[in-house]
Design a protein around this motif. Structure first.
Motif, PDB file in Angstrom:
ATOM      1  N   LYS A  60       3.607  -5.221   2.977  1.00  0.00           N
ATOM      2  CA  LYS A  60       2.283  -5.736   2.610  1.00  0.00           C
ATOM      3  C   LYS A  60       1.173  -5.012   3.361  1.00  0.00           C
ATOM      4  O   LYS A  60       0.129  -4.707   2.801  1.00  0.00           O
ATOM      5  CB  LYS A  60       2.197  -7.235   2.878  1.00  0.00           C
ATOM      6  CG  LYS A  60       0.873  -7.822   2.431  1.00  0.00           C
ATOM      7  CD  LYS A  60       0.850  -9.310   2.492  1.00  0.00           C
ATOM      8  CE  LYS A  60      -0.508  -9.796   2.010  1.00  0.00           C
ATOM      9  NZ  LYS A  60      -0.529 -11.192   1.738  1.00  0.00           N
ATOM     10  N   THR A  61       1.403  -4.719   4.632  1.00  0.00           N
ATOM     11  CA  THR A  61       0.347  -4.144   5.462  1.00  0.00           C
ATOM     12  C   THR A  61       0.587  -2.688   5.864  1.00  0.00           C
ATOM     13  O   THR A  61      -0.305  -2.050   6.409  1.00  0.00           O
ATOM     14  CB  THR A  61       0.172  -4.977   6.748  1.00  0.00           C
ATOM     15  OG1 THR A  61       1.416  -4.958   7.470  1.00  0.00           O
ATOM     16  CG2 THR A  61      -0.220  -6.407   6.427  1.00  0.00           C
ATOM     17  N   THR A  99       9.627  -3.801  -6.454  1.00  0.00           N
ATOM     18  CA  THR A  99       8.272  -3.932  -5.931  1.00  0.00           C
ATOM     19  C   THR A  99       8.305  -4.860  -4.726  1.00  0.00           C
ATOM     20  O   THR A  99       9.125  -5.778  -4.660  1.00  0.00           O
ATOM     21  CB  THR A  99       7.308  -4.508  -6.986  1.00  0.00           C
ATOM     22  OG1 THR A  99       7.746  -5.805  -7.360  1.00  0.00           O
ATOM     23  CG2 THR A  99       7.246  -3.618  -8.212  1.00  0.00           C
ATOM     24  N   TYR A 155      -1.981  -2.506 -10.299  1.00  0.00           N
ATOM     25  CA  TYR A 155      -1.164  -3.328  -9.405  1.00  0.00           C
ATOM     26  C   TYR A 155      -1.085  -4.759  -9.936  1.00  0.00           C
ATOM     27  O   TYR A 155      -0.012  -5.352  -9.998  1.00  0.00           O
ATOM     28  CB  TYR A 155      -1.761  -3.301  -8.000  1.00  0.00           C
ATOM     29  CG  TYR A 155      -1.086  -4.221  -7.013  1.00  0.00           C
ATOM     30  CD1 TYR A 155       0.113  -3.849  -6.421  1.00  0.00           C
ATOM     31  CD2 TYR A 155      -1.643  -5.448  -6.674  1.00  0.00           C
ATOM     32  CE1 TYR A 155       0.743  -4.688  -5.513  1.00  0.00           C
ATOM     33  CE2 TYR A 155      -1.031  -6.286  -5.773  1.00  0.00           C
ATOM     34  CZ  TYR A 155       0.165  -5.898  -5.189  1.00  0.00           C
ATOM     35  OH  TYR A 155       0.790  -6.724  -4.299  1.00  0.00           O
ATOM     36  N   TRP A 181       2.020   3.189  -4.065  1.00  0.00           N
ATOM     37  CA  TRP A 181       1.300   2.356  -3.094  1.00  0.00           C
ATOM     38  C   TRP A 181      -0.104   2.065  -3.601  1.00  0.00           C
ATOM     39  O   TRP A 181      -0.778   2.948  -4.140  1.00  0.00           O
ATOM     40  CB  TRP A 181       1.224   3.074  -1.754  1.00  0.00           C
ATOM     41  CG  TRP A 181       0.425   2.366  -0.722  1.00  0.00           C
ATOM     42  CD1 TRP A 181       0.816   1.303   0.045  1.00  0.00           C
ATOM     43  CD2 TRP A 181      -0.912   2.670  -0.306  1.00  0.00           C
ATOM     44  NE1 TRP A 181      -0.198   0.938   0.904  1.00  0.00           N
ATOM     45  CE2 TRP A 181      -1.270   1.752   0.695  1.00  0.00           C
ATOM     46  CE3 TRP A 181      -1.840   3.620  -0.702  1.00  0.00           C
ATOM     47  CZ2 TRP A 181      -2.509   1.781   1.320  1.00  0.00           C
ATOM     48  CZ3 TRP A 181      -3.073   3.641  -0.094  1.00  0.00           C
ATOM     49  CH2 TRP A 181      -3.393   2.722   0.918  1.00  0.00           C
ATOM     50  N   TRP A 182      -0.500   0.807  -3.423  1.00  0.00           N
ATOM     51  CA  TRP A 182      -1.852   0.369  -3.742  1.00  0.00           C
ATOM     52  C   TRP A 182      -2.500  -0.151  -2.469  1.00  0.00           C
ATOM     53  O   TRP A 182      -1.869  -0.885  -1.701  1.00  0.00           O
ATOM     54  CB  TRP A 182      -1.837  -0.753  -4.781  1.00  0.00           C
ATOM     55  CG  TRP A 182      -1.347  -0.302  -6.112  1.00  0.00           C
ATOM     56  CD1 TRP A 182      -2.103   0.121  -7.155  1.00  0.00           C
ATOM     57  CD2 TRP A 182       0.012  -0.202  -6.536  1.00  0.00           C
ATOM     58  NE1 TRP A 182      -1.292   0.463  -8.214  1.00  0.00           N
ATOM     59  CE2 TRP A 182       0.014   0.279  -7.857  1.00  0.00           C
ATOM     60  CE3 TRP A 182       1.246  -0.468  -5.926  1.00  0.00           C
ATOM     61  CZ2 TRP A 182       1.170   0.496  -8.586  1.00  0.00           C
ATOM     62  CZ3 TRP A 182       2.406  -0.248  -6.647  1.00  0.00           C
ATOM     63  CH2 TRP A 182       2.359   0.230  -7.963  1.00  0.00           C
ATOM     64  N   ASP A 183      -3.752   0.197  -2.258  1.00  0.00           N
ATOM     65  CA  ASP A 183      -4.503  -0.285  -1.098  1.00  0.00           C
ATOM     66  C   ASP A 183      -5.017  -1.686  -1.430  1.00  0.00           C
ATOM     67  O   ASP A 183      -6.135  -1.861  -1.887  1.00  0.00           O
ATOM     68  CB  ASP A 183      -5.650   0.665  -0.782  1.00  0.00           C
ATOM     69  CG  ASP A 183      -6.354   0.323   0.514  1.00  0.00           C
ATOM     70  OD1 ASP A 183      -6.061  -0.756   1.093  1.00  0.00           O
ATOM     71  OD2 ASP A 183      -7.201   1.111   0.946  1.00  0.00           O
ATOM     72  N   THR A 184      -4.171  -2.674  -1.210  1.00  0.00           N
ATOM     73  CA  THR A 184      -4.518  -4.050  -1.572  1.00  0.00           C
ATOM     74  C   THR A 184      -5.568  -4.641  -0.638  1.00  0.00           C
ATOM     75  O   THR A 184      -6.238  -5.597  -1.003  1.00  0.00           O
ATOM     76  CB  THR A 184      -3.270  -4.946  -1.596  1.00  0.00           C
ATOM     77  OG1 THR A 184      -2.610  -4.870  -0.340  1.00  0.00           O
ATOM     78  CG2 THR A 184      -2.313  -4.503  -2.701  1.00  0.00           C
ATOM     79  N   GLY A 197       5.225  -6.240  -1.715  1.00  0.00           N
ATOM     80  CA  GLY A 197       3.936  -6.085  -1.043  1.00  0.00           C
ATOM     81  C   GLY A 197       3.039  -5.140  -1.800  1.00  0.00           C
ATOM     82  O   GLY A 197       2.795  -5.307  -2.988  1.00  0.00           O
ATOM     83  N   SER A 198       2.580  -4.096  -1.125  1.00  0.00           N
ATOM     84  CA  SER A 198       1.676  -3.108  -1.716  1.00  0.00           C
ATOM     85  C   SER A 198       2.418  -1.901  -2.284  1.00  0.00           C
ATOM     86  O   SER A 198       1.804  -0.910  -2.643  1.00  0.00           O
ATOM     87  CB  SER A 198       0.688  -2.620  -0.648  1.00  0.00           C
ATOM     88  OG  SER A 198      -0.071  -3.695  -0.157  1.00  0.00           O
ATOM     89  N   PRO A 228      -9.245  -2.848  -2.436  1.00  0.00           N
ATOM     90  CA  PRO A 228      -8.913  -2.493  -3.823  1.00  0.00           C
ATOM     91  C   PRO A 228      -9.811  -1.402  -4.413  1.00  0.00           C
ATOM     92  O   PRO A 228     -11.013  -1.402  -4.238  1.00  0.00           O
ATOM     93  CB  PRO A 228      -9.104  -3.812  -4.581  1.00  0.00           C
ATOM     94  CG  PRO A 228      -8.901  -4.872  -3.545  1.00  0.00           C
ATOM     95  CD  PRO A 228      -9.461  -4.285  -2.281  1.00  0.00           C
ATOM     96  N   TYR A 230      -6.458  -0.873  -8.694  1.00  0.00           N
ATOM     97  CA  TYR A 230      -5.931  -2.204  -8.375  1.00  0.00           C
ATOM     98  C   TYR A 230      -5.535  -2.968  -9.641  1.00  0.00           C
ATOM     99  O   TYR A 230      -4.605  -3.762  -9.611  1.00  0.00           O
ATOM    100  CB  TYR A 230      -6.952  -3.004  -7.563  1.00  0.00           C
ATOM    101  CG  TYR A 230      -6.375  -4.272  -6.978  1.00  0.00           C
ATOM    102  CD1 TYR A 230      -5.455  -4.207  -5.934  1.00  0.00           C
ATOM    103  CD2 TYR A 230      -6.713  -5.519  -7.474  1.00  0.00           C
ATOM    104  CE1 TYR A 230      -4.904  -5.351  -5.391  1.00  0.00           C
ATOM    105  CE2 TYR A 230      -6.171  -6.674  -6.938  1.00  0.00           C
ATOM    106  CZ  TYR A 230      -5.267  -6.578  -5.906  1.00  0.00           C
ATOM    107  OH  TYR A 230      -4.715  -7.712  -5.377  1.00  0.00           O
TER     108      TYR A 230
END
Length: 159
Positions: free
Chosen positions: A34-35, A131, A107, A94-97, A133-134, A100, A104
């Protein structure tokens, strides 16, 4: 001579301490899905042996053949994530959640579609293997370590 012995003993002790600290830290350091950053995940997967140390990544966002084009040839590739790279058959998305971007929505679409990346209402799709987290992970058909890599990926901390 006494000073030389003391110096050698101190040097030997320092070397033994360094060796034991290195040995105690053994194994790949886990990354939080997630992070964690894209680079952290790449380092983790490389340490685990799923990505070759000399792998040259291919940008999935800008390369034909990764998405299933449902337009009859008008969408041979698409931006699917903030970062999407193929490392010799292991595909990492990877998405920068936390911050965003325009990507996004892809995602969110993936989350709403059971893990399938849907672009422009289905004009193109891509099905990752997992999948968390991010991140999402996928594989080329001939990637040999699919099961082990997916199991390790799914076991990573998500919070």
């Amino acid at each position: 001579m006494k000073t030389l012995k003391k110096s050698l003993c101190a040097l030997l002790a320092a070397l033994m301490l360094a060796a034991s600290l290195t040995a105690c830290g053994g194994g790949a350091k886990e990354v939080n899905t997630k992070t964690g950053s894209f680079d952290d995940m790449v380092a983790y997967l490389t340490e685990k042996g799923y990505i070759a140390k000399d792998a040259t990544p291919v940008d999935i966002n800008a390369t034909e053949g990764y998405v299933t084009d449902n337009t009859g040839g008008q969408m041979p590739f698409a931006t699917v994530a903030d970062k999407a790279q193929d490392f010799g058959g292991l595909w990492l998305f990877w998405w920068d959640t936390a911050n965003p971007t325009d990507n996004y929505s892809t995602y969110e679409s993936m989350a709403a579609n059971g893990g399938t990346i849907v672009i422009m209402g289905g004009a193109a799709i891509l099905q990752p293997a997992g999948t968390s987290g991010s991140f999402a992970i996928g594989f080329a058909e001939d990637y040999a370590q699919k099961d082990a890599a997916l199991a390790d990926f799914n076991a990573l901390p998500k919070e």
